[in-house]
Write a protein that holds these residues in place. Structure first.
Motif, PDB file in Angstrom:
ATOM      1  N   UNK A  43     -33.059 -42.807  -3.662  1.00  0.00           N
ATOM      2  CA  UNK A  43     -33.628 -43.805  -4.567  1.00  0.00           C
ATOM      3  C   UNK A  43     -32.511 -44.693  -5.127  1.00  0.00           C
ATOM      4  N   UNK A  44     -31.353 -44.101  -5.427  1.00  0.00           N
ATOM      5  CA  UNK A  44     -30.206 -44.877  -5.900  1.00  0.00           C
ATOM      6  C   UNK A  44     -29.702 -45.870  -4.864  1.00  0.00           C
ATOM      7  N   UNK A  45     -29.813 -45.519  -3.599  1.00  0.00           N
ATOM      8  CA  UNK A  45     -29.469 -46.481  -2.547  1.00  0.00           C
ATOM      9  C   UNK A  45     -30.467 -47.628  -2.535  1.00  0.00           C
ATOM     10  N   UNK A  46     -31.745 -47.264  -2.657  1.00  0.00           N
ATOM     11  CA  UNK A  46     -32.793 -48.282  -2.564  1.00  0.00           C
ATOM     12  C   UNK A  46     -32.730 -49.279  -3.717  1.00  0.00           C
ATOM     13  N   UNK A  49     -28.045 -48.904  -7.214  1.00  0.00           N
ATOM     14  CA  UNK A  49     -27.090 -48.293  -8.139  1.00  0.00           C
ATOM     15  C   UNK A  49     -26.057 -47.419  -7.436  1.00  0.00           C
ATOM     16  N   UNK A  50     -26.428 -46.803  -6.335  1.00  0.00           N
ATOM     17  CA  UNK A  50     -25.493 -45.918  -5.615  1.00  0.00           C
ATOM     18  C   UNK A  50     -25.054 -46.467  -4.264  1.00  0.00           C
ATOM     19  N   UNK A  51     -25.661 -47.541  -3.806  1.00  0.00           N
ATOM     20  CA  UNK A  51     -25.373 -48.065  -2.468  1.00  0.00           C
ATOM     21  C   UNK A  51     -23.881 -48.276  -2.206  1.00  0.00           C
ATOM     22  N   UNK A  52     -23.105 -48.852  -3.146  1.00  0.00           N
ATOM     23  CA  UNK A  52     -21.680 -49.075  -2.862  1.00  0.00           C
ATOM     24  C   UNK A  52     -20.866 -47.787  -2.728  1.00  0.00           C
ATOM     25  N   UNK A  53     -21.386 -46.680  -3.250  1.00  0.00           N
ATOM     26  CA  UNK A  53     -20.622 -45.424  -3.274  1.00  0.00           C
ATOM     27  C   UNK A  53     -20.968 -44.477  -2.127  1.00  0.00           C
ATOM     28  N   UNK A  54     -21.951 -44.820  -1.332  1.00  0.00           N
ATOM     29  CA  UNK A  54     -22.393 -43.926  -0.277  1.00  0.00           C
ATOM     30  C   UNK A  54     -21.530 -44.126   0.978  1.00  0.00           C
ATOM     31  N   UNK A  55     -21.177 -43.022   1.655  1.00  0.00           N
ATOM     32  CA  UNK A  55     -20.273 -43.137   2.810  1.00  0.00           C
ATOM     33  C   UNK A  55     -20.895 -43.832   4.016  1.00  0.00           C
ATOM     34  N   UNK A  56     -22.185 -43.647   4.235  1.00  0.00           N
ATOM     35  CA  UNK A  56     -22.818 -44.291   5.394  1.00  0.00           C
ATOM     36  C   UNK A  56     -23.502 -45.572   4.928  1.00  0.00           C
ATOM     37  N   UNK A  57     -23.180 -46.663   5.557  1.00  0.00           N
ATOM     38  CA  UNK A  57     -23.687 -47.979   5.173  1.00  0.00           C
ATOM     39  C   UNK A  57     -24.979 -48.306   5.931  1.00  0.00           C
ATOM     40  N   UNK A  58     -25.846 -49.158   5.340  1.00  0.00           N
ATOM     41  CA  UNK A  58     -27.078 -49.556   6.021  1.00  0.00           C
ATOM     42  C   UNK A  58     -26.771 -50.325   7.300  1.00  0.00           C
ATOM     43  N   UNK A  59     -27.660 -50.281   8.243  1.00  0.00           N
ATOM     44  CA  UNK A  59     -28.979 -49.670   8.189  1.00  0.00           C
ATOM     45  C   UNK A  59     -28.902 -48.158   8.407  1.00  0.00           C
ATOM     46  N   UNK A  60     -29.799 -47.441   7.737  1.00  0.00           N
ATOM     47  CA  UNK A  60     -29.843 -45.983   7.804  1.00  0.00           C
ATOM     48  C   UNK A  60     -31.270 -45.514   7.551  1.00  0.00           C
ATOM     49  N   UNK A  61     -31.632 -44.416   8.173  1.00  0.00           N
ATOM     50  CA  UNK A  61     -32.919 -43.780   7.900  1.00  0.00           C
ATOM     51  C   UNK A  61     -32.679 -42.762   6.797  1.00  0.00           C
ATOM     52  N   UNK A  62     -33.327 -42.970   5.653  1.00  0.00           N
ATOM     53  CA  UNK A  62     -33.147 -42.092   4.507  1.00  0.00           C
ATOM     54  C   UNK A  62     -34.021 -40.847   4.647  1.00  0.00           C
ATOM     55  N   UNK A  63     -33.751 -39.874   3.788  1.00  0.00           N
ATOM     56  CA  UNK A  63     -34.547 -38.656   3.737  1.00  0.00           C
ATOM     57  C   UNK A  63     -33.878 -37.522   4.476  1.00  0.00           C
ATOM     58  N   UNK A  64     -33.427 -36.525   3.739  1.00  0.00           N
ATOM     59  CA  UNK A  64     -32.802 -35.370   4.376  1.00  0.00           C
ATOM     60  C   UNK A  64     -33.432 -34.067   3.896  1.00  0.00           C
ATOM     61  N   UNK A  65     -34.439 -34.166   3.051  1.00  0.00           N
ATOM     62  CA  UNK A  65     -35.173 -32.987   2.580  1.00  0.00           C
ATOM     63  C   UNK A  65     -36.431 -32.882   3.425  1.00  0.00           C
ATOM     64  N   UNK A  66     -36.301 -32.215   4.557  1.00  0.00           N
ATOM     65  CA  UNK A  66     -37.374 -32.236   5.548  1.00  0.00           C
ATOM     66  C   UNK A  66     -37.989 -30.865   5.766  1.00  0.00           C
TER      67      UNK A  66
END
Length: 80
Positions: A43-46, A49-66
């Motif tokens: 949600x922070x990426x979307x 607020x957190x997008x600049x701090x995330x190691x993988x840059x867009x485009x990306x498929x979110x969701x890892x709680x599967x």
């Protein structure tokens, strides 16, 4: 083909895409995802607020709680 929601940048709508189904090879496990949650970091990426701090840059498929079912297991996968 499989469907996914692609994150392309902060405050942009997710894009529904189709991708080839990957294979469970090597030390990988292929899971048919039946449900996926978005966590606080997603949600922070979307919202940007957190997008600049995330190691993988867009485009990306979110969701890892599967949850889902195993479809194939690579030959190098070992039980713990």
């Amino acid at each position: 083909m499989m469907h996914a929601w692609l994150f392309t940048g902060a405050n942009a709508p997710l894009e529904r895409i189709e991708r080839d189904i990957p294979r469970g090879e090597g030390n990988n496990l292929l899971i048919a995802v039946r449900g996926s949650g978005l966590c606080h970091s997603d949600v922070g990426r979307m919202d940007g607020t957190l997008t600049p701090y995330m190691p993988q840059k867009p485009p990306i498929i979110l969701g890892h709680e599967i949850s889902g079912e195993s479809l194939s297991v690579g030959p190098e996968v070992r039980a713990p």
